[in-house]
Design an enzyme around this catalytic site. Structure first.
Site: not given
Length: 417
Positions: A15, A95, A124, A176
């Site tokens: 990504d 995060r 996220d 993922s």
């Protein structure tokens, strides 16, 4: 004329590799790639090199593993927070810390925006952006997944091939994953159908419980004010302790969960998580708290932990409420000092012994033998007062029934055997 700069949360994966090129093409901005090292097993020199070769003007690797463990994960242990009673929130803790470092680099470099690769369906995006907005609301945020023309990971693979971007996945390996020192998560692929049993071959931090050793392994965790400080009697820094315990617990198949969870954005998702050390530390900490905390504090702390887990999961680590709850949690931990012995066996993790100078357990009071510290006759007065409202309520109900003011309650027929 100088171009505007954008800081990209960069991993070198599919990504973010695509996003780096896409940002240059779409916005004509200078891209600064920032890879935050929270313990993922990457070749960071290769990541930096790839970022530069893909078109970044600068590439940073920021090592935050110690900060991540001491200030985020260990605070989580002290809180006892577990999202929906299952998830130890490895991604959720990471995060906001990543967002903090992105903001610091953006301010250092004079960037006007921060870009991330979180999708419009996930948690996220909220975690990154809540952190950025709390720390520097003047920075713009670019989230390509919410509005670009690429609709799937397969589309990203095609884009990467078209633009000559090397990628680490194929259309056959479509999981993922998110990895740090705390956990490894697996989502997507055949896990998207909750009726599919997951394939144990995806494990990377743990062995399949059935294949774990036939003999149990015992570990002893030492705590000081709620913080893990030793493993098997040897003082350890937080990061070293977690890494070593990951190896020990993972070898015993400890820390695996396969869950369906409620995402913040409203949908359910399914993931397989491996959290070996975290599972042991949470169990050990819980066992020590049972030894040293009083009933009322433990009860209220469970209420706090449930709300705390939602704040962490939702990315609100820098919110006033979370910081206020930290103050309560830290106060409770002043006596959470001691040692806990844990038995690891084929995926199971069980506290088998604990000790502390602050223990509230006193054998003199609880013994089944004779004692000279507890007068059992005192219990009668306690019970009379404790049950007084029940007694008065029952008396008033009987009087009302006898006066015909309340219908008699049929308690059924007693059957003698």
């Amino acid at each position: 004329m100088n171009k505007d700069k954008v800081v990209l949360a960069y991993s070198g994966g599919l990504d973010t590799s695509v996003i780096l090129t896409w940002l240059k093409e779409t916005y004509d901005m200078e891209v600064i790639a920032v890879c935050v090292d929270v313990g993922q097993k990457d070749d960071f020199e290769a990541v930096k090199k790839k970022a530069m070769e893909t078109g970044a003007i600068k590439a940073y690797v920021v090592d935050v593993k110690e900060e991540f463990v001491q200030d985020y994960l260990f605070q989580g242990i002290k809180s006892g927070a577990i999202y929906e009673e299952d998830y130890l929130m490895g991604t959720a803790y990471a995060r906001p810390l990543i967002a903090k470092k992105l903001v610091e680099v953006a301010e250092l470099e004079g960037a006007v925006a921060i870009a991330h690769g979180a999708t419009g369906k996930g948690n996220d995006q909220v975690r990154f952006e809540a952190g950025i907005k709390a720390l520097n609301p003047r920075l713009k945020i670019i989230a390509p997944w919410r509005f670009w023309s690429l609709k799937s990971r397969e589309d990203c693979i095609d884009y990467a091939i078209e633009h000559g971007i090397p990628i680490p996945v194929t259309k056959k390996d479509i999981y993922s994953r998110d990895e740090n020192v705390w956990h490894l998560s697996h989502e997507g692929g055949n896990l998207e159908n909750p009726w599919n049993e997951h394939d144990p071959s995806i494990y990377k931090l743990t062995v399949q419980p059935e294949k774990a050793p036939d003999a149990p392994t015992f570990v002893t965790i030492g705590f000081e004010e709620g913080v893990p400080v030793s493993l098997n009697g040897v003082k350890k820094g937080g990061l070293d302790l977690v890494l070593e315990l990951n190896e020990i617990a993972g070898a015993n198949g400890v820390g695996l969960i396969d869950i369906v969870e409620n995402r913040l954005v409203g949908m359910k998702s399914r993931g397989v998580y491996e959290t070996p050390a975290g599972t042991v530390l949470y169990q050990a900490h819980k066992g020590l708290e049972k030894l040293v905390l009083d009933r009322a504090t433990m009860s209220f702390k469970r209420t706090v932990a449930a709300r705390y887990s939602e704040l962490v999961y939702d990315g609100l680590l820098f919110s006033p409420l979370k910081l206020a709850l930290d103050a309560f949690i830290n106060e409770t931990q002043k006596v959470v000092t001691g040692e806990v012995k844990v038995k690891l066996y084929k995926g199971n993790c069980m506290v088998v012994a604990s000790k502390s100078d602050f223990t509230l357990y006193d054998e003199r009071y609880v013994t089944f033998g004779a004692d000279d510290v507890y007068n059992q006759q005192d219990a009668e007065g306690f019970i009379n007062l404790f049950t007084l409202s029940l007694k008065i309520g029952a008396i008033k109900r009987l009087e009302a029934e006898e006066a015909g003011k309340l219908e008699h309650e049929d308690k059924g027929e007693i059957v003698f055997v």
